[in-house]
Design a protein around this motif. Sequence first.
Motif, PDB file in Angstrom:
ATOM      1  N   SER A  26     -15.984 -31.589 -17.026  1.00 47.21           N
ATOM      2  CA  SER A  26     -15.724 -32.863 -16.363  1.00 47.21           C
ATOM      3  C   SER A  26     -16.413 -34.052 -17.014  1.00 47.21           C
ATOM      4  O   SER A  26     -16.016 -35.184 -16.793  1.00 47.21           O
ATOM      5  N   ASN A  27     -17.419 -33.843 -17.835  1.00 47.37           N
ATOM      6  CA  ASN A  27     -18.130 -34.962 -18.460  1.00 47.37           C
ATOM      7  C   ASN A  27     -17.267 -35.721 -19.467  1.00 47.37           C
ATOM      8  O   ASN A  27     -17.610 -36.825 -19.853  1.00 47.37           O
ATOM      9  N   TYR A  28     -16.159 -35.151 -19.907  1.00 47.91           N
ATOM     10  CA  TYR A  28     -15.341 -35.755 -20.951  1.00 47.91           C
ATOM     11  C   TYR A  28     -14.007 -36.269 -20.425  1.00 47.91           C
ATOM     12  O   TYR A  28     -13.179 -36.706 -21.189  1.00 47.91           O
ATOM     13  N   ASN A  29     -13.786 -36.225 -19.124  1.00 43.72           N
ATOM     14  CA  ASN A  29     -12.510 -36.627 -18.547  1.00 43.72           C
ATOM     15  C   ASN A  29     -12.486 -38.124 -18.280  1.00 43.72           C
ATOM     16  O   ASN A  29     -12.712 -38.579 -17.177  1.00 43.72           O
ATOM     17  N   SER A  30     -12.200 -38.904 -19.335  1.00 44.61           N
ATOM     18  CA  SER A  30     -12.144 -40.354 -19.166  1.00 44.61           C
ATOM     19  C   SER A  30     -10.779 -40.807 -18.651  1.00 44.61           C
ATOM     20  O   SER A  30     -10.655 -41.886 -18.107  1.00 44.61           O
ATOM     21  N   SER A  31      -9.765 -39.978 -18.838  1.00 47.71           N
ATOM     22  CA  SER A  31      -8.432 -40.293 -18.324  1.00 47.71           C
ATOM     23  C   SER A  31      -7.651 -39.002 -18.202  1.00 47.71           C
ATOM     24  O   SER A  31      -8.041 -37.969 -18.728  1.00 47.71           O
ATOM     25  N   ASP A  32      -6.500 -39.064 -17.511  1.00 48.36           N
ATOM     26  CA  ASP A  32      -5.678 -37.865 -17.347  1.00 48.36           C
ATOM     27  C   ASP A  32      -5.147 -37.356 -18.676  1.00 48.36           C
ATOM     28  O   ASP A  32      -4.877 -36.182 -18.835  1.00 48.36           O
ATOM     29  N   GLU A  33      -4.980 -38.249 -19.660  1.00 46.10           N
ATOM     30  CA  GLU A  33      -4.467 -37.826 -20.964  1.00 46.10           C
ATOM     31  C   GLU A  33      -5.544 -37.139 -21.799  1.00 46.10           C
ATOM     32  O   GLU A  33      -5.247 -36.500 -22.781  1.00 46.10           O
ATOM     33  N   GLN A  34      -6.786 -37.306 -21.417  1.00 44.46           N
ATOM     34  CA  GLN A  34      -7.879 -36.796 -22.241  1.00 44.46           C
ATOM     35  C   GLN A  34      -8.729 -35.778 -21.473  1.00 44.46           C
ATOM     36  O   GLN A  34      -9.939 -35.763 -21.588  1.00 44.46           O
ATOM     37  N   LEU A  35      -8.086 -34.926 -20.695  1.00 46.20           N
ATOM     38  CA  LEU A  35      -8.807 -33.914 -19.948  1.00 46.20           C
ATOM     39  C   LEU A  35      -9.234 -32.787 -20.878  1.00 46.20           C
ATOM     40  O   LEU A  35      -8.486 -32.375 -21.755  1.00 46.20           O
ATOM     41  N   LEU A  36     -10.433 -32.283 -20.676  1.00 48.50           N
ATOM     42  CA  LEU A  36     -10.921 -31.148 -21.442  1.00 48.50           C
ATOM     43  C   LEU A  36     -10.843 -29.924 -20.529  1.00 48.50           C
ATOM     44  O   LEU A  36     -11.795 -29.576 -19.841  1.00 48.50           O
ATOM     45  N   ILE A  37      -9.647 -29.336 -20.488  1.00 48.84           N
ATOM     46  CA  ILE A  37      -9.347 -28.200 -19.625  1.00 48.84           C
ATOM     47  C   ILE A  37      -8.715 -27.112 -20.482  1.00 48.84           C
ATOM     48  O   ILE A  37      -7.900 -27.401 -21.361  1.00 48.84           O
ATOM     49  N   PHE A  38      -9.093 -25.862 -20.219  1.00 49.40           N
ATOM     50  CA  PHE A  38      -8.436 -24.762 -20.917  1.00 49.40           C
ATOM     51  C   PHE A  38      -8.402 -23.525 -20.035  1.00 49.40           C
ATOM     52  O   PHE A  38      -9.116 -23.433 -19.046  1.00 49.40           O
ATOM     53  N   TYR A  39      -7.543 -22.584 -20.411  1.00 47.51           N
ATOM     54  CA  TYR A  39      -7.350 -21.340 -19.678  1.00 47.51           C
ATOM     55  C   TYR A  39      -7.958 -20.205 -20.483  1.00 47.51           C
ATOM     56  O   TYR A  39      -8.004 -20.255 -21.712  1.00 47.51           O
ATOM     57  N   SER A  40      -8.394 -19.166 -19.793  1.00 46.43           N
ATOM     58  CA  SER A  40      -9.030 -18.031 -20.451  1.00 46.43           C
ATOM     59  C   SER A  40      -8.452 -16.737 -19.881  1.00 46.43           C
ATOM     60  O   SER A  40      -8.605 -16.454 -18.692  1.00 46.43           O
ATOM     61  N   TYR A  41      -7.771 -15.996 -20.747  1.00 42.02           N
ATOM     62  CA  TYR A  41      -7.124 -14.741 -20.353  1.00 42.02           C
ATOM     63  C   TYR A  41      -7.758 -13.560 -21.075  1.00 42.02           C
ATOM     64  O   TYR A  41      -8.195 -13.685 -22.219  1.00 42.02           O
ATOM     65  N   LEU A  42      -7.750 -12.419 -20.431  1.00 40.01           N
ATOM     66  CA  LEU A  42      -8.177 -11.175 -21.044  1.00 40.01           C
ATOM     67  C   LEU A  42      -7.277 -10.860 -22.230  1.00 40.01           C
ATOM     68  O   LEU A  42      -6.051 -11.009 -22.148  1.00 40.01           O
ATOM     69  N   ILE A  43      -7.853 -10.443 -23.358  1.00 42.98           N
ATOM     70  CA  ILE A  43      -7.048 -10.020 -24.508  1.00 42.98           C
ATOM     71  C   ILE A  43      -6.626  -8.572 -24.274  1.00 42.98           C
ATOM     72  O   ILE A  43      -7.489  -7.705 -24.073  1.00 42.98           O
ATOM     73  N   PRO A  44      -5.321  -8.294 -24.281  1.00 42.58           N
ATOM     74  CA  PRO A  44      -4.859  -6.916 -24.069  1.00 42.58           C
ATOM     75  C   PRO A  44      -5.403  -5.972 -25.143  1.00 42.58           C
ATOM     76  O   PRO A  44      -5.649  -6.371 -26.279  1.00 42.58           O
ATOM     77  N   LYS A  45      -5.565  -4.722 -24.760  1.00 42.04           N
ATOM     78  CA  LYS A  45      -6.127  -3.707 -25.647  1.00 42.04           C
ATOM     79  C   LYS A  45      -5.406  -3.655 -26.989  1.00 42.04           C
ATOM     80  O   LYS A  45      -6.035  -3.559 -28.041  1.00 42.04           O
ATOM     81  N   ASP A  46      -4.086  -3.758 -26.982  1.00 40.28           N
ATOM     82  CA  ASP A  46      -3.304  -3.654 -28.216  1.00 40.28           C
ATOM     83  C   ASP A  46      -3.458  -4.864 -29.134  1.00 40.28           C
ATOM     84  O   ASP A  46      -3.097  -4.791 -30.305  1.00 40.28           O
ATOM     85  N   ASP A  47      -3.987  -5.972 -28.622  1.00 37.94           N
ATOM     86  CA  ASP A  47      -4.140  -7.189 -29.416  1.00 37.94           C
ATOM     87  C   ASP A  47      -5.568  -7.413 -29.913  1.00 37.94           C
ATOM     88  O   ASP A  47      -5.841  -8.414 -30.570  1.00 37.94           O
ATOM     89  N   LEU A  48      -6.474  -6.506 -29.580  1.00 38.67           N
ATOM     90  CA  LEU A  48      -7.867  -6.669 -29.992  1.00 38.67           C
ATOM     91  C   LEU A  48      -8.020  -6.540 -31.498  1.00 38.67           C
ATOM     92  O   LEU A  48      -7.340  -5.748 -32.142  1.00 38.67           O
ATOM     93  N   GLU A  49      -8.925  -7.337 -32.045  1.00 43.89           N
ATOM     94  CA  GLU A  49      -9.264  -7.234 -33.460  1.00 43.89           C
ATOM     95  C   GLU A  49     -10.522  -6.389 -33.588  1.00 43.89           C
ATOM     96  O   GLU A  49     -11.260  -6.184 -32.614  1.00 43.89           O
ATOM     97  N   LEU A  50     -10.788  -5.919 -34.792  1.00 45.06           N
ATOM     98  CA  LEU A  50     -11.945  -5.087 -35.054  1.00 45.06           C
ATOM     99  C   LEU A  50     -13.224  -5.810 -34.610  1.00 45.06           C
ATOM    100  O   LEU A  50     -13.436  -6.972 -34.938  1.00 45.06           O
ATOM    101  N   GLY A  51     -14.039  -5.144 -33.820  1.00 50.01           N
ATOM    102  CA  GLY A  51     -15.286  -5.719 -33.348  1.00 50.01           C
ATOM    103  C   GLY A  51     -15.203  -6.370 -31.988  1.00 50.01           C
ATOM    104  O   GLY A  51     -16.234  -6.674 -31.380  1.00 50.01           O
TER     105      GLY A  51
END
Length: 142
Positions: A26-51
């Motif tokens: 919320s510290n960076y939301n100076s306007s609706d066009e400049q929102l710093l929002i993102f989504y975070s989803y679990l990476i499926p087992k088949d898409d995991l990279e080494l490590g």
Amino acid sequence: MDEVVVDPAITIKAIGHQWYWTYEYSNYNSSDEQLLIFYSYLIPKDDLELGQLRLLEVDNRVVVPVKTYLRTIVTPADVPSLGLKCDAIPGRLNQTSISVQRERVHYGEICGTNHAFMPIVVETVSRKDYSDRVYNQLNGEA
């Protein structure tokens, strides 16, 4: 409700959904066009990279600077109230304070009734790396 003693430099709102998280810096939301929002989803087992860790790795990590006081506000969006945890109860905003002292990756997982896994990954970086990432995201750079 407990009050935060230290004035936080950054506030992050974590919104729990049925199968993923939304994060708002919320510290960076100076306007609706400049929102710093993102989504975070679990990476499926088949898409995991080494490590990468099975059932813990996500596609978008929360990134925070080290040696900086942070406030996190946690609330659910569509998750039913279980009445067992005070960190995501509908109709209530809860907050906590953290201050991480070294750079690293922190893994966690929140689970409730009828939820398989809701992993959370927080990456702590130097203040310079953090400000570079914020600048790049606000300016549409990957």
